[in-house]
Design a protein around this motif. Structure first.
Motif, mmCIF file in Angstrom:
data_model
loop_
_atom_site.group_PDB
_atom_site.id
_atom_site.type_symbol
_atom_site.label_atom_id
_atom_site.label_comp_id
_atom_site.label_asym_id
_atom_site.label_seq_id
_atom_site.Cartn_x
_atom_site.Cartn_y
_atom_site.Cartn_z
ATOM 1 N N TRP A 1 0.834 -1.199 0.000
ATOM 2 C CA TRP A 1 0.000 0.000 0.000
ATOM 3 C C TRP A 1 0.871 1.252 0.000
ATOM 4 O O TRP A 1 0.681 2.150 -0.804
ATOM 5 C CB TRP A 1 -0.943 -0.001 1.200
ATOM 6 N N PRO B 1 -5.114 -1.184 -4.926
ATOM 7 C CA PRO B 1 -6.500 -1.308 -4.464
ATOM 8 C C PRO B 1 -6.606 -2.507 -3.528
ATOM 9 O O PRO B 1 -5.779 -3.417 -3.590
ATOM 10 C CB PRO B 1 -7.287 -1.540 -5.756
ATOM 11 N N PRO B 2 -7.642 -2.518 -2.670
ATOM 12 C CA PRO B 2 -7.728 -3.549 -1.632
ATOM 13 C C PRO B 2 -7.615 -4.973 -2.187
ATOM 14 O O PRO B 2 -6.900 -5.795 -1.632
ATOM 15 C CB PRO B 2 -9.107 -3.313 -1.020
ATOM 16 N N PRO C 1 -6.808 3.405 3.005
ATOM 17 C CA PRO C 1 -8.131 3.973 2.689
ATOM 18 C C PRO C 1 -9.213 3.074 3.306
ATOM 19 O O PRO C 1 -8.965 1.894 3.545
ATOM 20 C CB PRO C 1 -8.182 3.920 1.166
ATOM 21 N N PRO C 2 -10.395 3.608 3.533
ATOM 22 C CA PRO C 2 -11.452 2.869 4.220
ATOM 23 C C PRO C 2 -11.766 1.523 3.545
ATOM 24 O O PRO C 2 -12.152 0.586 4.222
ATOM 25 C CB PRO C 2 -12.660 3.810 4.149
ATOM 26 N N ALA C 3 -11.583 1.458 2.223
ATOM 27 C CA ALA C 3 -11.929 0.215 1.524
ATOM 28 C C ALA C 3 -11.156 -0.970 2.089
ATOM 29 O O ALA C 3 -11.603 -2.113 2.026
ATOM 30 C CB ALA C 3 -11.635 0.366 0.034
ATOM 31 N N TYR C 4 -9.995 -0.704 2.644
ATOM 32 C CA TYR C 4 -9.170 -1.777 3.196
ATOM 33 C C TYR C 4 -9.808 -2.406 4.428
ATOM 34 O O TYR C 4 -9.447 -3.481 4.835
ATOM 35 C CB TYR C 4 -7.784 -1.243 3.555
ATOM 36 N N TYR C 5 -10.744 -1.663 5.048
ATOM 37 C CA TYR C 5 -11.284 -2.167 6.317
ATOM 38 C C TYR C 5 -12.559 -2.988 6.152
ATOM 39 O O TYR C 5 -13.132 -3.451 7.127
ATOM 40 C CB TYR C 5 -11.527 -0.987 7.276
ATOM 41 N N GLU C 6 -12.961 -3.184 4.879
ATOM 42 C CA GLU C 6 -14.173 -3.961 4.600
ATOM 43 C C GLU C 6 -14.082 -5.356 5.222
ATOM 44 O O GLU C 6 -14.977 -5.807 5.922
ATOM 45 C CB GLU C 6 -14.337 -4.115 3.086
ATOM 46 N N ALA D 1 -16.510 -4.648 8.276
ATOM 47 C CA ALA D 1 -17.837 -4.420 7.702
ATOM 48 C C ALA D 1 -18.793 -5.542 8.095
ATOM 49 O O ALA D 1 -18.371 -6.600 8.549
ATOM 50 C CB ALA D 1 -17.735 -4.326 6.193
ATOM 51 N N GLN E 1 -18.311 -9.515 8.166
ATOM 52 C CA GLN E 1 -17.962 -9.981 6.813
ATOM 53 C C GLN E 1 -17.038 -11.184 6.803
ATOM 54 O O GLN E 1 -17.054 -11.965 5.872
ATOM 55 C CB GLN E 1 -17.292 -8.837 6.055
ATOM 56 N N SER F 1 -7.144 -5.807 8.161
ATOM 57 C CA SER F 1 -8.370 -5.067 7.955
ATOM 58 C C SER F 1 -9.075 -4.786 9.289
ATOM 59 O O SER F 1 -9.656 -3.732 9.484
ATOM 60 C CB SER F 1 -9.273 -5.873 7.033
#
Lengths: 829, 356
Positions: free
Chosen positions: B98, B104-105, B162-167, B171, B183, B249
Motif C-alpha cells: 500500500w 487497491p484492496p 483507505p477505508p476500503a481496506y477495512y471492509e 464491515a 464480513q 483489515s
C-alpha cells in the motif's frame, strides 16, 4: 533332559496372543546347560515370539519360565541379561550413531574408578572378545557404517561381552556369506566347548544338522516335537515342520511355454551393493520365481522395480515401452505393483478400515474429477475385492489390525489388485499365513497369471516357489547363477545353486566407510574465520574487552544450550525454557530484593528451576503427553502465571547482588566461570557416567535400549529434570547481569538455544551430538549477534538472519543424518 | 494362528472417524462446549445474545481459519509453528504494497495471500522434498518469517489505509431480522466447507489420514506423500496469509508483530479439538468445536473482565487438560486393541516378518 544339574531354561505352557492371532499356544521347552538346541518351524510358527519371551522383551500371556530351575516372576530384558541370557536377534538391534565399541556395552557399561564408565576396560574386554571370535572389527567405526555381516558379528560379540550362558541366535546366518558362516560355526562350536548353551534358529536345516544336538519343532504356535537330531532324518524333520500338508493337489501342471513377447523386460539392473547388472524378462501370464538365500539380492530386485529402492538400469520396459519406476506411485502408473512382505509397516495401514486399505492405491478410480470420493462406488469395489480374495472379516469397515495374519495378507494382495497391475511383484506372499489362507492365496496368484499378469515372485519357502513359478532364476550374491524351468527343477538343485560356493558376486559392502570429518573442527574453523573477518572489518569487535563482554552476556545462554543438548539427544524437545528462565530469574530477583544472602538466592533459584523441570517431566514421562505439547502448555502457563503474580512489574535488583554478577575470578568474569564449569560437568556426565551414555542410547534407538535393560523412562525423566535445574542456574547468571528483571525475560530463548545446539551438530532425531559442538554453536551465534553492531547491521534483521542460519544448519546436519539412517535401520521413505 | 475369527472377545475395532468426520470424541467436545456456554451465560447473561455471538466471531475467524489448515498438517504427523510469523509477514507486505504502490484492496489482499503461499511453499519444500523434521523447520521459519517482517516493517507501522481496506475485517452484512453478520464469518464458513470436503470426502483427505497412520505403507501403496505434504503446508501458508489480510483489515494497522504467538492459539484449538499430535486422528468437526470452546471461554472471560494475560493461563490449563484426557483415551484404546497408537512399542513385536 533333567540331569543332576537343573536345566538352564525351562518354559512351561507358554502362551502369547495378539488380536486375531495366537502366536504361541502352550509351548514347553527345556534347555540343558551347555546344550546346543535347534528351534525350527515355518514362518509364523512362533519361533521369534518364543525367543522374545525368553529374552524378556515381551511378556507371555500364560505359562511360566524357569531359569536354573527357579521360576522367574517378573521378567525383563535386564533380568534376562543379568541371568546370562543374551539374544542375537534376527534384525540387528544396534545403535547406529554410536561406535561399535559402545554398542557392545550399552546397558552394561563397566564401572571404573569413582563409578565412572571405564572406557579402558570396555576397550580391553572388547579386544579380548573379538580376539576370541577371531574377528577384526574397527571398534571406532559407527555401527551405522558397518556392513551387514559386521553388524551381525557385533551382535554376537555383544552377547559374549555380557558373559552369556544361554545364547539365542535367531537366523544368524541370514545375512552372511559362506565364508563368514563357516567362521561363525567355528566360533559357535568353540563357545559350545566352553559350556555356553545355545538356542539356534534357522530355516537352513543343513546348519541345524551340522550344529545342534536336539531340535524342537514348532508349528502354528504349537509344540510339535522335541527330539535328538541323531535319530531323525531331514525328511522327517520337514514333515514335522509342515504337518499334514494339504498337498495343494499338485496343480502345477506344466503350462505350454508362452511364446509371447515379454511383458516386463529388465536389462542391466544394478542396486548398489546388492545386485549387479541383472537382466531378465517375464512374459504375460508367466510367474518368474527369484530364488536365493536371504541377502542374495532377490528382494532388492523386486523392490527396485517396485520403485522403493534406488537402482540403476540399462532399461526397464513394459510391453516394449521404457518405464522409470522411481517411486511406488510412478511404478503404479506404469502398471507395476509391489506387494511388500512386511504387512505391518509397508503393506497395510493397520488402524484404517479394510475398505480404506483396499482402495488406497486406486482411489482416483472411485473419485470424481474434483477429487471427491464416490463412497458408494468405493464401498462396492471394496466389497468385491474383499469377496474376490475371500477376506474373512465381519465388515469392510473393520480395522485391518483386527484381522488375522492370513486375512491381512489377503487384504494386502487385494489392495494391489484394485489398481489392475500388468506386472505384479510379490514378496513373501504367504509369510506367516496359515495353511488354508495360503492355498487360497496360491489360487489367487495362479488366477492372476491366467489373466495375463506377469508375476515376479520372491519366497523363502522353496516348495512354494517351485509350485507357483513357471520359471526360476537363482541369485547368489547379487548375480544370476542359474535358470530353470520350474517343472524341471528340484529343491536340491535350486538350493545348491542358491547357496553357491565357488562364484564370487557382489560383496556385502555397505555404502562404504567414508571418514567422518570432525564437525567440531570445522565449526571451530568457521568461528575463527568469522571472528577474524569481522575483526578486520570492524576493529572494535576483536578487542579482548568486547569478546569477554560477548562471552559474559551469552553465559546464561550457554547453560541453557547445554541442557537443551541433553534433551535433543534423547530425541525430545523443551520449548518452555524461556518461560522457565523468566520465572527463575524473578525468584532470584525477588529473593535478592528481599535481602537474602547470595547463597540462599542461588539455592532458591535452583530449587525453582528444579521444580519446573519436575513439572515438565511429570507431564512428559508418566503423563505421556508429547514433549512439544507439554512444554508448549508450560510455556504459556509459566509466562502468564508470572505476569499474573507480578502484575508485570519489574523487579529491581539490589546493588549488592549485581556486584556478584559483575565480579571476576582470575580476571575472568564469574558468569563465564559458571557457564564453563557447567559445560564441563555436563560433558563429564555425558561421557563418563552410565546415565550419560544411556542418554545417547535412548535417543538413538529407544527400543533396542529397552531390550538391553536401559531404563528408558528414567533417562528421559533425568534430562527434563536436569533441563529445569540448568534453567535455574541459567536464570541466576542472567539475573546477575541486569539491574532489573522484566516479566518478558527470556522470550524466544528456546528458538536461539535450539539454533545453537543444532548448529553445533546435535542430531534432532536424537543419539548424536556433543557438548563441545554446542559450545562452539553458542559461541558462533553469540559472535554473530555481537558483530551486528560493529558491522552496522541493523538489529531488525538479526532475527531473520538467525532463522536463515538455523534452516541452513538443519538442512546440512539432517541431510547427513538422514543419509546415514537410510542405508541402515530406519530407511524412512 | 489358524483362526480367522476375531480376537477372543470378538472386539471389532471400527475406524476412528466415521464418514461424516464426526468422531465419538466429538460428542464429548460438544458436551464440553455446551457446559462452557451454560457456565459463561450464567455468569454473563449478555453472552447468549445473538449480537454478542456474532460479534464474538469477529475475533475467532483468523484463528479458526488457520486451525482448519493446521489440522490436516498435524494429522499427517507434522506441525507448522510458523503460521503466526506468516500472518505477521503478510501483514507487513500488504502494508508495504500500500505504501509503495497504493494498490487497491483486492490486489493488496492478493499480495498478502501470495506472501503466505510462498512461505507455506518454503515450509513444504523443506518438509516434503528435503524431508526435514517439521518441528525444527517451522521453528526456524518462524524466526525467519518474523525476522523478515521485522526487517521489512522496521520503518514504523503503516496505518494510513483507505477505508476500503477495512471492509474485510470491520464491515457487516445485514441479514433478515436485522442482525449484523461480520464480513469475515462467511469466509470462515467457506473455508470450513472446503476443509471438510477435502479432509472427509476427497482422495487427498484419505491420503492425509493414511500418511498420519503409517507414512511408509501409504508411500508403498502409491500415495504421493511428498506432493500431499507440499500441498498441506502450502495451504497452511496461504490461509495464514488470508488470516493476515483479515487481521490487517480488522486492526487497521500493518505492524510487524501481527500474529505473534498465534501458533499457540491455533495448536491449542487443534489439540483441544482432538487432533492428535502423533498423527492419524482428528477432524474438521472436532477442530471447529475446539475453536468454539476456546472462543466462548475467552469471550466469557473478557465479558467477566478477566485480564487477557490471565485468560492465557486458563487456555494453558485447557490445553494440558485436553492433552491428558486424549492421552488417557488413547491409552485405554490401545489396551482394548491395536489402535494404531504408533508409540506403543508392542505393535512392532507382532510376529510377522520371520525369515529373511
Amino acid at each position: 533332559m533333567p540331569g543332576p544339574v537343573p536345566p538352564i531354561l525351562t518354559c512351561r505352557n507358554l502362551r502369547k496372543e495378539y488380536p486375531g492371532l495366537v502366536a504361541l499356544d502352550g509351548v514347553s521347552l527345556t534347555i540343558a546347560p551347555g546344550e546346543l538346541h535347534a528351534l525350527v518351524g515355518e514362518n509364523g510358527a512362533g519361533k521369534s515370539t518364543l525367543v522374545q519371551i525368553v529374552a524378556g522383551q515381551i511378556a507371555p500371556d500364560g505359562g511360566e519360565l524357569l531359569l536354573d530351575g527357579q521360576p522367574v516372576a517378573s521378567f525383563s530384558p535386564r533380568v534376562a541379561r543379568s541371568m546370562g541370557v543374551a539374544i542375537v536377534p534376527q534384525h540387528p538391534d544396534l545403535f547406529h550413531s554410536l561406535t561399535a565399541l559402545e554398542n557392545l556395552f550399552v546397558g552394561e557399561w563397566p564401572r571404573g574408578r569413582a563409578g565412572c564408565v571405564s572406557w579402558r576396560e570396555m576397550r580391553e574386554r572388547a579386544r579380548l572378545v573379538l580376539a576370541e571370535m577371531g574377528v577384526a572389527l574397527d571398534l571406532n567405526a559407527r555401527a551405522g557404517d558397518l556392513t551387514v555381516a559386521e553388524r551381525q558379528l557385533l551382535q554376537i560379540a555383544r552377547a559374549l561381552v555380557a558373559n552369556a550362558r544361554l545364547l539365542i541366535l535367531d537366523e544368524p546366518t541370514a545375512p552372511l556369506g559362506q565364508e563368514e558362516t563357516e567362521r561363525l560355526f567355528a566360533l559357535l562350536r568353540r563357545l559350545h566347548g566352553r559350556g555356553v548353551a545355545m538356542v539356534y534358529i534357522s530355516h537352513r536345516l543343513a546348519e541345524v544338522f551340522e550344529l545342534a544336538q536336539r531340535v524342537t519343532v514348532l508349528r502354528d504356535g504349537r509344540l510339535v516335537a522335541t527330539l535328538p537330531l541323531a535319530g531323525v532324518s531331514r525328511e522327517e524333520l520337514v514333515r514335522l515342520m509342515v504337518g499334514e500338508s494339504p498337498q495343494e493337489a499338485s496343480t502345477s501342471e506344466p503350462k505350454p511355454v508362452p511364446e509371447r513377447p515379454p511383458l516386463l523386460a529388465v536389462e542391466g539392473l544394478t542396486v548398489p551393493g546388492k545386485v549387479a547388472s541383472l537382466s531378465f524378462s517375464v512374459a504375460p501370464g508367466e510367474v518368474l520365481g527369484l530364488a536365493g538365500v536371504a541377502g542374495s539380492g532377490r528382494n532388492e530386485v523386486l523392490r527396485a522395480i517396485g520403485g522403493v529402492e534406488r537402482f540403476a538400469a540399462t532399461s526397464i520396459r513394459i510391453a516394449g515401452k521404457p518405464v522409470a519406476p522411481l517411486s511406488p506411485d510412478r511404478a503404479l502408473r506404469a502398471g507395476i505393483c509391489l506387494v511388500p512382505a512386511d504387512r505391518h509397516h509397508e503393506a497395510l495401514v493397520l488402524p484404517m478400515a479394510v475398505r480404506e486399505n483396499l482402495t488406497l492405491g486406486s482411489l482416483g478410480r472411485w473419485a470424481s474429477r474434483l477429487g471427491l470420493i464416490r463412497h458408494r462406488e468405493e464401498a462396492t469395489a471394496a466389497a468385491e475385492l474383499s469377496h474376490r480374495v475371500a477376506v474373512r472379516a465381519v465388515s469392510t469397515e473393520q480395522a485391518v489390525a483386527t484381522l488375522s495374519g492370513g486375512n491381512q495378507q489377503k487384504v494386502a494382495l487385494a489392495s494391489r489388485l484394485a489398481v489392475q497391475p500388468r506386472v505384479l511383484l510379490l514378496e513373501e506372499p504367504t509369510q506367516g499365513v496359515d495353511v488354508r489362507a495360503r492355498s487360497e492365496l496360491h489360487r489367487q496368484i495362479r488366477d492372476l497369471a491366467a489373466h495375463g499378469v506377469a508375476i515376479l515372485l520372491v519366497s523363502s519357502d522353496l516348495p512354494e516357489l517351485l509350485t507357483l513359478s513357471d520359471r526360476i532364476v537363482v541369485l547368489h550374491r547379487g548375480r544370476q547363477v542359474g535358470e530353470f524351468s520350474a517343472a524341471a527343477a528340484t529343491q536340491e538343485q535350486v538350493l545348491d545353486l542358491a547357496l553357491g560356493t565357488a562364484e564370487r558376486g557382489v560383496s556385502h559392502m555397505a555404502a562404504g566407510r567414508h571418514p567422518r570429518p570432525l564437525r567440531e573442527a570445522g565449526l571451530a574453523a568457521l568461528l575463527a574465520l568469522f571472528c577474524l573477518t569481522v575483526g578486520l572489518l570492524a576493529p572494535s569487535f576483536a578487542t579482548f574487552a568486547n569478546l569477554a563482554d560477548i562471552l559474559t552476556n551469552s553465559s546464561y545462554f550457554l547453560i541453557a544450550a547445554v541442557g537443551m543438548t541433553m534433551v535433543l539427544l534423547t530425541a525430545g524437545i523443551d520449548i518452555s525454557i524461556g518461560s522457565m528462565l523468566a520465572v527463575c530469574a524473578t525468584v532470584a530477583g525477588a529473593t535478592a530484593a528481599a535481602g537474602w544472602p547470595v547463597g540462599l538466592v542461588a539455592l532458591s533459584t535452583l530449587a525453582a528451576g528444579l521444580a519446573l523441570g519436575v513439572l515438565n517431566t511429570a507431564l512428559i514421562v508418566p503423563g505421556r503427553i508429547p514433549p512439544i505439547i507439554a512444554t508448549l502448555a508450560t510455556l504459556t502457563l509459566l509466562r502468564h502465571g508470572l505476569i499474573h503474580i507480578t502484575g508485570g512489574r519489574w523487579i529491581n535488583l539490589p546493588v549488592a547482588f549485581r556486584n556478584v554478577g559483575l565480579s571476576a575470578l582470575l580476571g575472568i568474569p564469574l558468569p563465564i566461570w559458571v557457564a564453563a564449569l557447567t559445560a564441563l560437568a555436563t560433558w563429564l556426565f555425558l561421557v563418563w557416567t552410565r546415565t550419560g551414555r544411556s542418554v545417547y542410547a535412548v535417543g538413538d534407538n529407544p527400543e533396542a535400549a529397552a531390550h538391553l535393560g536401559v531404563p528408558v523412562s528414567r533417562v528421559r525423566a533425568t534430562v527434563y529434570v536436569l533441563m529445569g535445574l540448568l534453567m535455574g542456574l541459567s536464570a541466576f547468571v542472567y539475573a546477575g547481569r541486569w539491574s532489573a528483571i522484566q516479566t518478558n525475560a527470556g522470550q524466544g530463548l528456546e528458538m536461539v538455544v535450539i539454533t545453537a545446539v543444532v548448529v553445533g551438530g546435535t542430531n534432532v532425531f536424537g543419539g548424536s551430538g556433543t557438548i563441545l559442538g554446542t559450545v562452539l554453536g553458542v559461541l558462533l551465534i553469540a559472535c554473530i549477534g555481537g558483530a551486528l553492531t560493529p558491522l552496522h547491521i541493523e538489529p531488525v534483521w538479526e532475527k531473520a538472519f538467525q532463522g536463515a542460519l538455523i534452516l541452513v544448519a538443519v538442512i546440512v546436519n539432517t541431510r547427513q543424518a538422514w543419509a546415514r539412517t537410510r542405508s541402515g535401520r530406519r530407511g524412512s521413505c | 494362528m489358524g483362526q480367522d475369527t476375531l480376537g477372543a472377545q470378538g472386539v471389532v475395532l471400527m475406524r476412528h472417524v466415521p464418514a461424516l468426520g464426526i468422531a465419538r470424541e466429538d460428542w464429548v467436545l460438544a458436551g464440553l462446549l455446551l457446559a462452557t456456554v451454560v457456565v459463561v451465560s450464567l455468569l454473563t447473561p449478555a453472552f447468549l445474545q445473538p449480537e454478542n455471538l456474532l460479534e464474538m466471531s469477529r475475533f475467532f475467524v483468523e484463528t479458526g481459519l488457520i486451525a482448519l489448515a493446521m489440522a490436516p498438517v498435524i494429522i499427517t504427523g507434522g506441525i507448522d509453528l510458523s503460521v503466526g510469523s506468516i500472518v505477521g509477514l503478510s501483514v507487513v507486505v500488504m502494508g508495504l504494497a500500500w505504501r509503495l504502490g497504493h494498490l487497491p484492496p483486492a490486489l493488496g489482499v492478493l499480495t498478502g495471500l501470495f506472501t503466505g503461499l510462498l512461505c507455506g511453499l518454503g515450509n513444504g519444500l523443506c518438509v516434503a522434498r528435503l524431508r526435514l523434521p517439521p518441528l525444527i523447520v517451522t521453528l526456524a521459519t518462524m524466526a525467519l518469517y518474523r525476522g523478515l517482517a521485522l526487517g521489512l516493517g522496521a520503518n514504523a507501522p503503516v496505518s494510513d489505509f483507505p477505508p476500503a481496506y477495512y471492509e474485510l475485517g470491520q464491515a457487516y452484512y445485514t441479514i433478515p431480522g436485522g442482525l449484523q453478520v461480520p464480513q469475515q464469518l462467511p469466509i470462515l464458513l467457506l473455508v470450513l466447507c472446503f476443509a471438510w470436503l477435502a479432509l472427509h470426502r476427497s482422495v487427498l483427505g484419505r491420503y492425509v489420514y493414511a500418511i498420519g497412520h503409517n507414512e511408509r505403507a501409504a508411500w508403498f501403496a502409491g500415495v504421493p506423500v511428498a506432493r500431499v505434504k507440499m500441498a498441506l503446508y502450502a495451504f497452511c501458508g496461504l490461509v495464514s496469509g488470508l488470516a493476515g489480510a483479515i487481521y490487517l483489515s480488522r486492526v487497521a494497522t500493518a505492524k510487524a508483530d501481527a500474529g505473534t504467538l498465534m501458533e499457540l492459539d491455533v495448536i491449542t484449538v487443534c489439540v483441544l479439538g482432538g487432533v492428535s499430535i502423533t498423527g492419524g486422528r482428528g477432524g474438521v468437526a472436532g477442530t471447529m468445536l475446539g475453536l468454539l470452546i476456546v472462543s466462548s471461554l475467552v469471550r466469557g472471560l473478557t465479558l467477566a473482565r478477566v485480564p487477557s494475560e490471565d485468560q492465557k493461563i486458563v487456555l494453558g490449563f485447557v490445553l494440558l487438560l485436553a492433552a491428558t484426557v486424549y492421552q488417557l483415551l488413547q491409552w485405554r484404546g490401545g489396551r482394548s486393541g491395536p489402535s494404531g497408537s504408533r508409540s506403543s512399542g508392542d505393535e512392532r513385536r507382532i510376529p510377522t516378518a520371520e525369515g529373511e
